[in-house]
Enzyme design. Structure first.
Site, PDB file in Angstrom:
ATOM      1  N   ASN A   1       0.867  -1.183   0.000  1.00 28.49           N
ATOM      2  CA  ASN A   1       0.000   0.000   0.000  1.00 28.49           C
ATOM      3  C   ASN A   1       0.900   1.228   0.000  1.00 28.49           C
ATOM      4  O   ASN A   1       1.487   1.571   1.026  1.00 28.49           O
ATOM      5  CB  ASN A   1      -0.915  -0.004   1.222  1.00 28.49           C
ATOM      6  CG  ASN A   1      -1.781   1.238   1.301  1.00 28.49           C
ATOM      7  OD1 ASN A   1      -1.927   1.972   0.326  1.00 28.49           O
ATOM      8  ND2 ASN A   1      -2.353   1.487   2.469  1.00 28.49           N
ATOM      9  N   TRP A   2       0.987   1.878  -1.164  1.00 33.95           N
ATOM     10  CA  TRP A   2       1.915   3.005  -1.297  1.00 33.95           C
ATOM     11  C   TRP A   2       1.350   4.290  -0.716  1.00 33.95           C
ATOM     12  O   TRP A   2       2.057   5.304  -0.649  1.00 33.95           O
ATOM     13  CB  TRP A   2       2.285   3.208  -2.766  1.00 33.95           C
ATOM     14  CG  TRP A   2       3.034   2.044  -3.352  1.00 33.95           C
ATOM     15  CD1 TRP A   2       3.404   0.891  -2.708  1.00 33.95           C
ATOM     16  CD2 TRP A   2       3.509   1.904  -4.697  1.00 33.95           C
ATOM     17  NE1 TRP A   2       4.076   0.052  -3.567  1.00 33.95           N
ATOM     18  CE2 TRP A   2       4.150   0.638  -4.790  1.00 33.95           C
ATOM     19  CE3 TRP A   2       3.438   2.712  -5.823  1.00 33.95           C
ATOM     20  CZ2 TRP A   2       4.726   0.180  -5.977  1.00 33.95           C
ATOM     21  CZ3 TRP A   2       4.011   2.260  -7.014  1.00 33.95           C
ATOM     22  CH2 TRP A   2       4.648   1.005  -7.081  1.00 33.95           C
ATOM     23  N   LYS A   3       0.087   4.290  -0.348  1.00 29.07           N
ATOM     24  CA  LYS A   3      -0.564   5.471   0.237  1.00 29.07           C
ATOM     25  C   LYS A   3      -0.355   6.692  -0.675  1.00 29.07           C
ATOM     26  O   LYS A   3      -0.364   6.550  -1.893  1.00 29.07           O
ATOM     27  CB  LYS A   3      -0.071   5.697   1.666  1.00 29.07           C
ATOM     28  CG  LYS A   3      -0.261   4.441   2.529  1.00 29.07           C
ATOM     29  CD  LYS A   3       0.001   4.679   3.989  1.00 29.07           C
ATOM     30  CE  LYS A   3      -0.219   3.384   4.768  1.00 29.07           C
ATOM     31  NZ  LYS A   3      -0.072   3.582   6.230  1.00 29.07           N
TER      32      LYS A   3
ATOM     33  N   HIS B   1      -9.531   1.134   4.825  1.00 28.74           N
ATOM     34  CA  HIS B   1      -8.260   1.313   5.540  1.00 28.74           C
ATOM     35  C   HIS B   1      -8.476   2.235   6.733  1.00 28.74           C
ATOM     36  O   HIS B   1      -9.297   3.151   6.695  1.00 28.74           O
ATOM     37  CB  HIS B   1      -7.199   1.897   4.598  1.00 28.74           C
ATOM     38  CG  HIS B   1      -5.823   1.847   5.159  1.00 28.74           C
ATOM     39  ND1 HIS B   1      -5.352   2.778   6.060  1.00 28.74           N
ATOM     40  CD2 HIS B   1      -4.803   0.969   4.970  1.00 28.74           C
ATOM     41  CE1 HIS B   1      -4.101   2.486   6.390  1.00 28.74           C
ATOM     42  NE2 HIS B   1      -3.741   1.391   5.741  1.00 28.74           N
TER      43      HIS B   1
ATOM     44  N   GLU C   1      -6.918   4.659   7.841  1.00 32.93           N
ATOM     45  CA  GLU C   1      -6.750   6.087   7.555  1.00 32.93           C
ATOM     46  C   GLU C   1      -7.974   6.660   6.846  1.00 32.93           C
ATOM     47  O   GLU C   1      -8.319   7.825   7.044  1.00 32.93           O
ATOM     48  CB  GLU C   1      -5.476   6.286   6.728  1.00 32.93           C
ATOM     49  CG  GLU C   1      -4.219   5.992   7.540  1.00 32.93           C
ATOM     50  CD  GLU C   1      -3.005   5.661   6.706  1.00 32.93           C
ATOM     51  OE1 GLU C   1      -1.948   5.391   7.310  1.00 32.93           O
ATOM     52  OE2 GLU C   1      -3.098   5.651   5.464  1.00 32.93           O
TER      53      GLU C   1
ATOM     54  N   GLU D   1      -5.145  -4.731  10.790  1.00 33.72           N
ATOM     55  CA  GLU D   1      -4.161  -3.675  11.009  1.00 33.72           C
ATOM     56  C   GLU D   1      -4.382  -3.032  12.374  1.00 33.72           C
ATOM     57  O   GLU D   1      -5.284  -2.214  12.531  1.00 33.72           O
ATOM     58  CB  GLU D   1      -4.225  -2.632   9.893  1.00 33.72           C
ATOM     59  CG  GLU D   1      -5.638  -2.222   9.447  1.00 33.72           C
ATOM     60  CD  GLU D   1      -5.627  -1.000   8.556  1.00 33.72           C
ATOM     61  OE1 GLU D   1      -4.594  -0.715   7.945  1.00 33.72           O
ATOM     62  OE2 GLU D   1      -6.659  -0.321   8.497  1.00 33.72           O
TER      63      GLU D   1
ATOM     64  N   GLY E   1       2.605   2.776  10.739  1.00 31.11           N
ATOM     65  CA  GLY E   1       3.479   3.919  10.535  1.00 31.11           C
ATOM     66  C   GLY E   1       4.194   4.381  11.793  1.00 31.11           C
ATOM     67  O   GLY E   1       4.787   5.451  11.811  1.00 31.11           O
TER      68      GLY E   1
ATOM     69  N   SER F   1       3.360  -2.192  10.116  1.00 30.60           N
ATOM     70  CA  SER F   1       4.816  -2.053  10.160  1.00 30.60           C
ATOM     71  C   SER F   1       5.535  -3.377   9.909  1.00 30.60           C
ATOM     72  O   SER F   1       6.504  -3.706  10.589  1.00 30.60           O
ATOM     73  CB  SER F   1       5.267  -1.455  11.500  1.00 30.60           C
ATOM     74  OG  SER F   1       4.765  -0.143  11.659  1.00 30.60           O
TER      75      SER F   1
ATOM     76  N   GLY G   1       3.211  -1.216   4.265  1.00 27.02           N
ATOM     77  CA  GLY G   1       3.201   0.214   4.004  1.00 27.02           C
ATOM     78  C   GLY G   1       4.573   0.733   3.626  1.00 27.02           C
ATOM     79  O   GLY G   1       5.001   0.640   2.485  1.00 27.02           O
ATOM     80  N   GLY G   2       5.295   1.285   4.598  1.00 28.52           N
ATOM     81  CA  GLY G   2       6.578   1.935   4.331  1.00 28.52           C
ATOM     82  C   GLY G   2       7.583   1.065   3.607  1.00 28.52           C
ATOM     83  O   GLY G   2       8.288   1.532   2.703  1.00 28.52           O
TER      84      GLY G   2
END
Length: 259
Positions: A10-12, A98, A100, A170, A176, A216, A237-238
């Site tokens: 997930n590159w957001k 998600h 967010e 999640e 994050g 993470s 994610g990251g």
């Protein structure tokens, strides 16, 4: 039942078209051929999906997905994107609900369910996200809260369609932040989610549903998480924003699937 391990990125809100094309191409080059027991998905921002699609053209290894979708086919919904638009761009999957989106854009369990059912109807695989806050975990209400999210997500989803839904657990406190649920915490919640799906349908259906861990996941902790019996992959994610680290997680999944 042996479920494939799915590693989804997930590159957001990261990566314009040029950067996303380079990243998608870099991931494709590093992965090569994969066994059927390992699956890979990347979800760039909307504006970068076409560029990523070109970079992946002809790839049988990496699937392309979106980070959100609207539950209507068309109309006066400024800024929104429909399932048909995603399909035309080559998307096979879409993330819905998600944390967010829920926190910053006010998405409810009801709208998440609408989006999930719209995706299924359009032959897009929904990756529906569920999870608890740190406060809920400290209060001991985390299993009840996540169970309610699972039940709401699968509302009016038939037993035939249910196996086509991917669930991503999640823990909000691990997104994050660099914090990660322990393998035991992850397995406990994944087992609970599978039990909730069993209660909604039956054991065979629950065993067919892939449940990913999203919080993470990195190369340094991926193995211990992916080795848990009810962890069927990761929503990364990251670590998905660097081809080398994302490919490293996929390679760990390959090693586990071949054991």
């Amino acid at each position: 039942m042996t479920r494939p391990l799915l590693i989804a990125g997930n590159w957001k809100m990261n990566g314009g078209p040029r950067e996303s094309a380079e990243l998608a191409g870099g991931i494709r080059e590093r992965l090569g051929d994969l066994p059927d027991s390992v699956q890979v998905l990347i979800c760039p921002p909307f504006v970068s999906i076409p560029a990523a699609s070109v970079a992946l053209d002809g790839s049988e290894t990496v699937w392309l997905g979106a980070q959100d979708v609207h539950y209507e086919d068309e109309g006066a919904y400024t800024g929104e994107v429909s399932t048909s638009m995603l399909r035309e761009l080559g998307c096979t999957h879409v993330i819905v609900g998600h944390s967010e989106r829920r926190e910053f854009f006010g998405e409810s369990d009801t709208t998440v369910n609408y989006k999930l059912r719209k995706a299924l109807g359009a032959e897009l695989t929904p990756v529906v996200c569920v999870g608890e806050s740190l406060q809920q975990r400290k209060k001991g209400t985390h299993q009840r809260m996540v169970g309610k999210q699972v039940e709401a997500a699968f509302t009016e989803v038939s037993i035939d369609d249910a196996p086509g839904v991917i669930v991503a657990y999640e823990p909000l406190w691990a997104i994050g932040t660099g914090e990660t649920a322990t393998p035991q915490q992850a397995q406990e919640m994944h087992d609970m989610i599978r039990s909730a799906i069993t209660d909604l349908y039956d054991l065979e259906t629950a065993r067919a549903v892939q449940i990913l861990y999203g919080g993470s996941m990195k190369p340094r902790n991926a193995r211990e998480l992916l080795e848990q019996p009810d962890v069927d992959g990761g929503l990364v994610g990251g670590a998905s924003l660097e081809a080398e680290s994302f490919a490293a997680i996929v390679e760990i999944a390959e090693q586990i699937s071949s054991d």
